[in-house]
Design an enzyme around this catalytic site. Structure first.
Site, PDB file in Angstrom:
ATOM      1  N   HIS A 290      -6.566  -1.960  15.212  1.00 31.11           N
ATOM      2  CA  HIS A 290      -7.417  -0.748  15.246  1.00 31.11           C
ATOM      3  C   HIS A 290      -8.419  -1.138  16.633  1.00 31.11           C
ATOM      4  O   HIS A 290      -8.264  -0.125  17.419  1.00 31.11           O
ATOM      5  CB  HIS A 290      -8.407  -0.780  14.073  1.00 31.11           C
ATOM      6  CG  HIS A 290      -7.860  -0.748  12.833  1.00 31.11           C
ATOM      7  ND1 HIS A 290      -6.873   0.242  12.452  1.00 31.11           N
ATOM      8  CD2 HIS A 290      -7.727  -1.657  11.637  1.00 31.11           C
ATOM      9  CE1 HIS A 290      -6.260   0.105  11.410  1.00 31.11           C
ATOM     10  NE2 HIS A 290      -6.763  -0.866  10.706  1.00 31.11           N
TER      11      HIS A 290
ATOM     12  N   GLN B 177       0.888  -1.348   0.163  1.00 28.16           N
ATOM     13  CA  GLN B 177      -0.001   0.069  -0.194  1.00 28.16           C
ATOM     14  C   GLN B 177       0.805   1.083   0.329  1.00 28.16           C
ATOM     15  O   GLN B 177       0.334   2.355  -0.293  1.00 28.16           O
ATOM     16  CB  GLN B 177      -1.016   0.053   1.128  1.00 28.16           C
ATOM     17  CG  GLN B 177      -2.031  -1.241   1.066  1.00 28.16           C
ATOM     18  CD  GLN B 177      -2.979  -1.184   2.043  1.00 28.16           C
ATOM     19  OE1 GLN B 177      -3.272  -0.425   2.890  1.00 28.16           O
ATOM     20  NE2 GLN B 177      -3.599  -2.136   2.200  1.00 28.16           N
TER      21      GLN B 177
ATOM     22  N   ASP C 221       0.205   0.926   9.052  1.00 21.91           N
ATOM     23  CA  ASP C 221      -1.086   0.440   8.180  1.00 21.91           C
ATOM     24  C   ASP C 221      -0.888   0.638   6.709  1.00 21.91           C
ATOM     25  O   ASP C 221      -0.109   0.126   6.059  1.00 21.91           O
ATOM     26  CB  ASP C 221      -2.339   0.967   8.843  1.00 21.91           C
ATOM     27  CG  ASP C 221      -3.580  -0.048   8.164  1.00 21.91           C
ATOM     28  OD1 ASP C 221      -3.337  -0.672   7.696  1.00 21.91           O
ATOM     29  OD2 ASP C 221      -4.728   0.358   8.753  1.00 21.91           O
TER      30      ASP C 221
HETATM   31 ZN   LIG Z   1      -4.517  -3.257   8.084  1.00 25.03          ZN
END
Ligand SMILES: [Zn+2]
Length: 452
Positions: free
Chosen positions: A274, A57, A325
């Protein structure tokens, strides 16, 4: 360290009850002292752990900040129709293009940036296992190997968490076409875990991850847990989105954290990623179990997830660490700063994250992130060292009592000067020793990804 002495005793008792060590006391003692100490020319702190990363990402960071459908009615879009779920569409398009070579190039750039920011270990929550059509690579661990190579060449410690991902929703629907490269049956997944576990070494730990409750059926979760060695770190995404909580309630008649604790023996091996949307009872259960919560404040803000009930969790003696993340930001300073600022914005008060024994927010945040990180990575405390530039104006006149506050809350210039991992220097004068070569390879890779 995590609040009251009573809470710490509760952790220890929970560990004994579950037959595992919650704290590894000798390792924890290393971060019980002042987290930042003066050394010649700098301020030294232990390496920080990044508890949650999806390396690929990094390649799309900054590319999902546009309204998903500009032709849509403007007022509706302005009223917030873009969400986690529209961001996920962009992420899936990127995921479809990644190969072992591009994964290695992107991950190496990411890990260089992490080291330069003061992270010396990273938990890689890795679900891009197969070819885009879902067929395994030969060998089956080719994508995992790309991440291991990137960590090895840049020098960051890696906790590799192969992810079990089986279904496309709480109702058990099959994976969509774009999710096929994430999927495993339990047997094949356990073979992958075995294969990777056999490669553990100085800079590599292997654990497992369940993608989320919506992606792993209950029977599969129990089958994997029963087959695992007793000391493997276990990570899971949980209660990140309101929609996820609602779906879980609708199908399983329980909230995600409530369901997990009712059906699985969650202990100090677990990291809940989270855990944004919690009831007071869920907050207390997590804290009492000895599990770690991986908070990712910049990603949670970027995705509009919500705010973690930090004060209640600290009061309950809960363990936590930070992660980057989606890599919209790669900075422990920004994660810790925004963890505190989110709470201030929501409550109208200042100085929220203070624990017994310290009135400094920066020191409290740093101490907790170091301890939670050392635990949840599986590395424990190490001799990794990050040295901040003592000549930086924001550190002028700093003392051991305020250095952490100054670093976390003032200015935006990166202050990390030198980084040593496992006794070997990886960053000097703010630059990773291989920064230029890794960045050049990354630039070429991104050009190719964007034109694919
Ligand atoms: Zn994640």
């Amino acid at each position: 360290m995590y609040g009251s002495a009573r809470a710490r005793r509760r952790h220890a008792a929970a560990g004994v009850r579950q037959g595992i060590a919650t704290g590894r006391p000798s390792r924890h003692n290393a971060v019980m002292n002042d987290p930042i100490t003066r050394v010649p020319g700098g301020w030294r702190l232990p390496g920080i752990s990044n508890l949650h990363s999806h390396a690929f990402q990094r390649a799309m960071a900054g590319l999902a900040e546009r309204r998903a459908d500009p032709s849509r009615d403007g007022s509706a879009a302005r009223n917030g129709h873009d969400s986690f779920w529209t961001w996920r569409e962009t992420m899936y398009r990127f995921a479809a293009r990644m190969t072992p070579d591009t994964t290695r190039a992107v991950a190496a750039q990411l890990y260089v940036e992490m080291l330069e920011a003061g992270y010396t270990s990273v938990c890689e929550f890795h679900y891009l296992h197969h070819q885009p059509d879902g067929r395994p690579y030969a060998p089956a661990d080719a994508m995992s190997a790309a991440l291991m190579e990137a960590a090895h060449e840049t020098g960051i410690r890696l906790t590799l968490l192969p992810v079990l991902y089986m279904t496309g929703g709480f109702d058990g629907r099959p994976l969509s076409e774009r999710q096929r490269r994430f999927g495993h049956e339990v047997d094949a997944f356990l073979r992958l875990v075995d294969m990777l576990h056999a490669r553990e070494g100085d800079g590599l730990r292997v654990g497992v991850a369940f993608h989320s409750l919506r992606a792993v059926p209950e029977a599969a979760m129990h089958a994997v847990l029963a087959a695992l060695p007793a000391d493997l770190p276990i990570h899971i995404h949980i209660a990140e989105q309101v929609g996820e909580v609602q779906d879980c309630l609708a199908v399983r008649d329980a909230r995600p954290v409530e369901w997990l604790y009712d059906h699985v023996d969650v202990d100090a091996r677990w990291t809940l990623v989270h855990a944004t949307h919690l009831t007071p009872a869920e907050t207390a259960r997590i804290a009492a179990s000895g599990a770690t919560v991986a908070l990712c404040p910049t990603t949670e803000a970027n995705l509009g997830d919500g705010l973690f009930p930090l004060r209640a969790y600290l009061d309950a003696g809960g363990r936590w660490g930070i992660g980057s993340d989606s890599h919209i930001s790669i900075s422990p300073v920004e994660e810790l700063r925004w963890l505190e600022y989110g709470q201030r914005l929501a409550t109208g008060h200042r100085n929220i994250a203070v624990a017994e024994g310290s009135d400094s927010v920066g020191e409290t945040l740093l101490r907790a992130a170091l301890a939670g990180g050392a635990h949840a990575t599986g590395f424990g405390a190490t001799d990794d060292a990050v040295v901040l530039d003592a000549d930086a104006p924001v550190l002028a006149g700093a003392t051991a009592g305020d250095a952490a506050d100054r670093w976390i809350f003032s200015g935006n210039r990166p202050l990390v000067r030198d980084v040593h991992v496992g006794g070997r220097q990886r960053v000097a004068d703010g630059r990773h020793l291989d920064r230029d070569a890794v960045a050049a390879r990354y630039a070429g890779t991104i050009q190719a990804l964007l034109s694919a």
